[in-house]
Design a protein around this motif. Structure first.
Motif, PDB file in Angstrom:
ATOM      1  N   LEU A 128      -2.812  16.112   9.490  1.00  0.00           N
ATOM      2  CA  LEU A 128      -3.894  15.687   8.603  1.00  0.00           C
ATOM      3  C   LEU A 128      -4.822  16.848   8.280  1.00  0.00           C
ATOM      4  O   LEU A 128      -5.278  17.002   7.138  1.00  0.00           O
ATOM      5  CB  LEU A 128      -4.688  14.552   9.263  1.00  0.00           C
ATOM      6  N   GLU A 129      -5.096  17.679   9.265  1.00  0.00           N
ATOM      7  CA  GLU A 129      -6.001  18.806   9.036  1.00  0.00           C
ATOM      8  C   GLU A 129      -5.392  19.816   8.068  1.00  0.00           C
ATOM      9  O   GLU A 129      -6.087  20.376   7.218  1.00  0.00           O
ATOM     10  CB  GLU A 129      -6.348  19.468  10.370  1.00  0.00           C
ATOM     11  N   VAL A 130      -4.083  20.046   8.192  1.00  0.00           N
ATOM     12  CA  VAL A 130      -3.425  20.961   7.254  1.00  0.00           C
ATOM     13  C   VAL A 130      -3.449  20.376   5.847  1.00  0.00           C
ATOM     14  O   VAL A 130      -3.731  21.077   4.866  1.00  0.00           O
ATOM     15  CB  VAL A 130      -1.982  21.252   7.707  1.00  0.00           C
ATOM     16  N   LEU A 131      -3.164  19.079   5.721  1.00  0.00           N
ATOM     17  CA  LEU A 131      -3.184  18.442   4.402  1.00  0.00           C
ATOM     18  C   LEU A 131      -4.573  18.488   3.778  1.00  0.00           C
ATOM     19  O   LEU A 131      -4.716  18.597   2.557  1.00  0.00           O
ATOM     20  CB  LEU A 131      -2.715  16.985   4.518  1.00  0.00           C
ATOM     21  N   ALA A 132      -5.613  18.407   4.621  1.00  0.00           N
ATOM     22  CA  ALA A 132      -6.991  18.442   4.119  1.00  0.00           C
ATOM     23  C   ALA A 132      -7.502  19.863   3.920  1.00  0.00           C
ATOM     24  O   ALA A 132      -8.660  20.058   3.549  1.00  0.00           O
ATOM     25  CB  ALA A 132      -7.905  17.693   5.083  1.00  0.00           C
ATOM     26  N   ARG A 133      -6.629  20.850   4.170  1.00  0.00           N
ATOM     27  CA  ARG A 133      -6.978  22.273   4.025  1.00  0.00           C
ATOM     28  C   ARG A 133      -8.147  22.652   4.925  1.00  0.00           C
ATOM     29  O   ARG A 133      -9.027  23.438   4.547  1.00  0.00           O
ATOM     30  CB  ARG A 133      -7.302  22.616   2.574  1.00  0.00           C
ATOM     31  N   SER A 134      -8.177  22.088   6.118  1.00  0.00           N
ATOM     32  CA  SER A 134      -9.230  22.438   7.071  1.00  0.00           C
ATOM     33  C   SER A 134      -9.055  23.880   7.529  1.00  0.00           C
ATOM     34  O   SER A 134      -7.937  24.410   7.569  1.00  0.00           O
ATOM     35  CB  SER A 134      -9.184  21.499   8.283  1.00  0.00           C
ATOM     36  N   ALA A 135     -10.152  24.520   7.906  1.00  0.00           N
ATOM     37  CA  ALA A 135     -10.110  25.913   8.354  1.00  0.00           C
ATOM     38  C   ALA A 135     -10.104  25.972   9.879  1.00  0.00           C
ATOM     39  O   ALA A 135     -10.662  25.109  10.554  1.00  0.00           O
ATOM     40  CB  ALA A 135     -11.312  26.674   7.801  1.00  0.00           C
ATOM     41  N   GLY A 136      -9.458  27.006  10.410  1.00  0.00           N
ATOM     42  CA  GLY A 136      -9.491  27.250  11.849  1.00  0.00           C
ATOM     43  C   GLY A 136      -8.868  26.152  12.679  1.00  0.00           C
ATOM     44  O   GLY A 136      -9.422  25.754  13.704  1.00  0.00           O
ATOM     45  N   GLN A 192      -6.782  24.524  15.398  1.00  0.00           N
ATOM     46  CA  GLN A 192      -6.299  24.997  16.687  1.00  0.00           C
ATOM     47  C   GLN A 192      -5.308  24.006  17.291  1.00  0.00           C
ATOM     48  O   GLN A 192      -5.557  22.803  17.329  1.00  0.00           O
ATOM     49  CB  GLN A 192      -7.467  25.201  17.656  1.00  0.00           C
ATOM     50  N   GLY A 193      -4.190  24.533  17.759  1.00  0.00           N
ATOM     51  CA  GLY A 193      -3.235  23.741  18.507  1.00  0.00           C
ATOM     52  C   GLY A 193      -3.239  24.175  19.954  1.00  0.00           C
ATOM     53  O   GLY A 193      -3.996  25.073  20.349  1.00  0.00           O
ATOM     54  N   CYS A 194      -2.406  23.564  20.768  1.00  0.00           N
ATOM     55  CA  CYS A 194      -2.370  23.894  22.193  1.00  0.00           C
ATOM     56  C   CYS A 194      -1.896  25.323  22.441  1.00  0.00           C
ATOM     57  O   CYS A 194      -2.215  25.921  23.468  1.00  0.00           O
ATOM     58  CB  CYS A 194      -1.465  22.910  22.928  1.00  0.00           C
ATOM     59  N   LYS A 195      -1.125  25.882  21.499  1.00  0.00           N
ATOM     60  CA  LYS A 195      -0.598  27.234  21.669  1.00  0.00           C
ATOM     61  C   LYS A 195      -1.283  28.241  20.758  1.00  0.00           C
ATOM     62  O   LYS A 195      -0.763  29.325  20.518  1.00  0.00           O
ATOM     63  CB  LYS A 195       0.909  27.235  21.412  1.00  0.00           C
ATOM     64  N   GLY A 196      -2.449  27.869  20.234  1.00  0.00           N
ATOM     65  CA  GLY A 196      -3.184  28.785  19.375  1.00  0.00           C
ATOM     66  C   GLY A 196      -3.386  28.213  17.989  1.00  0.00           C
ATOM     67  O   GLY A 196      -3.192  27.010  17.753  1.00  0.00           O
ATOM     68  N   PRO A 197      -3.768  29.057  17.024  1.00  0.00           N
ATOM     69  CA  PRO A 197      -4.030  28.574  15.666  1.00  0.00           C
ATOM     70  C   PRO A 197      -2.781  27.968  15.029  1.00  0.00           C
ATOM     71  O   PRO A 197      -1.667  28.451  15.223  1.00  0.00           O
ATOM     72  CB  PRO A 197      -4.465  29.847  14.919  1.00  0.00           C
ATOM     73  N   VAL A 198      -2.995  26.890  14.264  1.00  0.00           N
ATOM     74  CA  VAL A 198      -1.912  26.255  13.514  1.00  0.00           C
ATOM     75  C   VAL A 198      -1.804  26.960  12.174  1.00  0.00           C
ATOM     76  O   VAL A 198      -2.761  27.000  11.396  1.00  0.00           O
ATOM     77  CB  VAL A 198      -2.183  24.750  13.316  1.00  0.00           C
ATOM     78  N   THR A 199      -0.640  27.544  11.899  1.00  0.00           N
ATOM     79  CA  THR A 199      -0.478  28.364  10.693  1.00  0.00           C
ATOM     80  C   THR A 199       0.445  27.722   9.661  1.00  0.00           C
ATOM     81  O   THR A 199       0.869  28.375   8.722  1.00  0.00           O
ATOM     82  CB  THR A 199       0.081  29.746  11.073  1.00  0.00           C
ATOM     83  N   ARG A 200       0.764  26.466   9.806  1.00  0.00           N
ATOM     84  CA  ARG A 200       1.665  25.815   8.858  1.00  0.00           C
ATOM     85  C   ARG A 200       1.024  25.692   7.486  1.00  0.00           C
ATOM     86  O   ARG A 200      -0.195  25.517   7.352  1.00  0.00           O
ATOM     87  CB  ARG A 200       2.058  24.423   9.362  1.00  0.00           C
ATOM     88  N   SER A 201       1.867  25.746   6.458  1.00  0.00           N
ATOM     89  CA  SER A 201       1.387  25.572   5.091  1.00  0.00           C
ATOM     90  C   SER A 201       1.280  24.090   4.759  1.00  0.00           C
ATOM     91  O   SER A 201       1.911  23.239   5.400  1.00  0.00           O
ATOM     92  CB  SER A 201       2.345  26.243   4.109  1.00  0.00           C
ATOM     93  N   ARG A 202       0.491  23.798   3.731  1.00  0.00           N
ATOM     94  CA  ARG A 202       0.362  22.409   3.282  1.00  0.00           C
ATOM     95  C   ARG A 202       1.712  21.874   2.810  1.00  0.00           C
ATOM     96  O   ARG A 202       2.067  20.717   3.062  1.00  0.00           O
ATOM     97  CB  ARG A 202      -0.666  22.342   2.158  1.00  0.00           C
TER      98      ARG A 202
END
Length: 553
Positions: A240-248, A250-260
């Motif tokens: 949901l955060e990626v779809l909403a273009r949220s910034a920063g 964070q996942g359990c293994k670091g920043p989430v870098t997936r594209s929308r």
């Protein structure tokens, strides 16, 4: 004297067989019950049927019995329930309804089927814990992913795609706070949390569920969200955060870098799992031949530059969740596979879909009013091609009717007619359906065979499994499954397995024998595709007796 004689003879002043003047006549007793219905059977999924109970009495008279006064029982409540004489169809299958009244009973068989015109739909939920408010950017992001994946399917399948229950996600406020869903058993907790909004469950006939849960599982624990299959998928908050273009993010293994776009690709991937598609061969075990760029492998990270493999397209075409909803685009090619589809009387059939599939190519066309079809293939594709026949919208429930074979429709791929275009356009294909498509779709598919051990001796008492259906072998080693549309419509390719009651060991039936290694067995499993005519000659050979196999550990 006469009075005394009467008293002595009858003991009560009456003669045998006489009736005391003014005494009431005894009521006739109930000798049996009759159970009937004015509704036609089978009843269709979600519908009801009223049963009429009649008491047959000792004087041969008949008396209607109020259903509320009788006791009722269903032999298979998963297929049909009964209350006060009203049967409700729950799931495809068979049940026997029993009514009891004043010591007598009666039974009536009740088959439940899905309507031949029923089609599956995809329902998408946006579920939030009680302490997480509705977010419009989450909802609009989900709607974008839904439409994007729907369009991608249409391009991949030349006009076929899934139908949405609603063009926007259905919002559900769950009853517990975030911590409840974030710690342990997240999948089950989310499913329970949305029940007041929608009956989300695995294997729901006619519905494929996709839940975007505003839940982030605790780090350091096994994560259950982010997967799909068997008709339901649930993904966590970071989608949901990626779809909403949220910034920063964070996942359990670091920043989430997936594209929308990759979230839309993930939607397409998990939805295909819901429809029954597995990962490509070798991918689960990390083998070199895994097709990493396919959407069912890791290709969804590169969405939309990913693809469905030819066999996956053929698989999805057979699902009742896929239908023609838009323009198909041009069907280019240098060669054509042509033919005509007719019914048993020789009349042309309009609207039947015919597909061709090779290792590297897939295409389909629909028959016109004359029953004719013409499927183009590029000049670089010589085949050979398997030709499949699908009901299409003429009988929307079951779709796949079988492979084209020398003697009609077949379920076994090995016996199908292979068509090559290497030397130019082949001879036209003549396809004749043995009955109307909707009649074919309402047949109970039968899968049957025999289990033998060393020396071809029949094996009694082992349990043969096809997906979730299990049945024990008889004394002659024979077994038979009746498969009902709806249960298996997501699972057109499933490995058969055998469980041994002596030690509960599971053995998978593979292309070269059998295997007890589940992952390897799924790689080499001999998979059966169940067309309306069924398959009735499956021979399963055990390398040793059940007792010997159990002693091996």
């Amino acid at each position: 004297m006469p009075l005394g004689l009467l008293a002595g003879c009858g003991g009560d002043g009456t003669t045998s067989g006489a009736t005391t003047p003014g005494a009431p006549t005894p009521s006739p007793s109930i000798t049996s019950l009759e159970l009937t219905s004015s509704d036609e059977f089978p009843i269709l999924l979600g519908e009801t049927a009223a049963l009429q109970l009649t008491a047959v009495r000792s004087d041969n008279s008949r008396l209607p019995v109020d259903g509320a006064l009788a006791t009722w029982r269903s032999s298979n409540r998963r297929a049909a329930t009964i209350s006060a004489g009203v049967v409700t169809a729950v799931e495809p299958g068979n049940s026997e309804i029993t009514a009891g009244y004043q010591g007598a009973s009666a039974e009536i068989p009740v088959p439940v089927r899905i309507s031949p015109t029923a089609r599956g739909k995809v329902r998408v939920l946006y579920a939030a814990p009680a302490d997480r408010p509705f977010r419009a950017d989450y909802s609009s992001g989900i709607a974008w992913a839904m439409t994007e994946a729907q369009t991608w399917y249409r391009r991949q399948l030349r006009g076929l795609t899934f139908e949405l229950h609603d063009g926007s996600p259905e919002f559900c406020q769950m009853p517990e706070d975030s911590d409840h869903y974030a710690t342990g058993d997240a999948w089950d907790k989310v499913v329970e949390g949305v029940q007041d909004c929608a009956p989300v469950a695995l294997h729901t006939p006619g519905i494929s569920w996709y839940v975007f849960a505003d839940v982030q599982e605790r780090c350091g624990e096994d994560h259950e969200l982010g997967k799909g299959g068997n008709g339901a998928a649930i993904v966590p908050r970071h989608d949901l955060e990626v779809l909403a273009r949220s910034a920063g993010i964070q996942g359990c293994k670091g920043p989430v870098t997936r594209s929308r776009a990759s979230i839309a690709g993930g939607f397409a991937h998990e939805l295909a799992h819901n429809f029954g598609l597995p990962h490509p061969p070798g991918c689960d075990d990390g083998h070199a031949h895994c097709d990493l760029d396919a959407v069912m492998s890791l290709g969804y990270f590169e969405y939309p530059d990913t693809y469905l493999r030819p066999g996956e397209k053929e698989f999805l075409m057979r699902s009742r969740f896929l239908r023609s909803t838009g323009p198909r685009g041009a069907s280019s090619g240098e060669f054509a596979i042509e033919g005509v589809v007719r019914d048993a009387s020789g009349a042309p059939l309009h609207g039947i879909r015919v597909s061709i599939m090779s290792d590297t190519y897939w295409n389909w066309e629909e028959t016109g009013v004359t029953g004719a079809f013409s499927i183009r293939a590029p000049d670089r594709e010589s085949g050979p091609f398997l030709v499949s026949v699908h009901a299409g919208d003429t009988a929307a429930d079951c779709n796949w009717l079988g492979y084209h074979g020398p003697d009609g429709l077949l379920a076994l791929r090995r016996d199908a007619t292979l068509v090559s275009v290497a030397a130019g356009d082949p001879e036209p294909i003549e396809v004749t359906l043995p009955m109307a498509p909707d009649e074919l779709c309402n047949l109970d598919r039968t899968l049957s065979g025999v289990v033998v051990g060393p020396g071809d001796r029949p094996v009694e008492g082992v349990r043969v499994w096809f997906h979730r259906f299990g049945i024990s072998t008889d004394r002659d080693g024979s077994w038979s499954h009746r498969l009902f549309e709806g249960w298996w419509s997501h699972h057109l390719h499933r490995p058969l397995s055998i469980t041994l009651p002596q030690c509960d060991k599971e053995i998978f039936f593979t292309t070269d024998g059998s295997s007890e290694d589940r992952h390897w067995a799924f790689e080499l499993a001999r998979r059966f595709e169940v067309a309306p005519a069924g398959i009735t000659d499956i021979r399963m050979q055990l390398r040793a007796t059940p007792e010997q196999l159990c002693r091996e550990g």
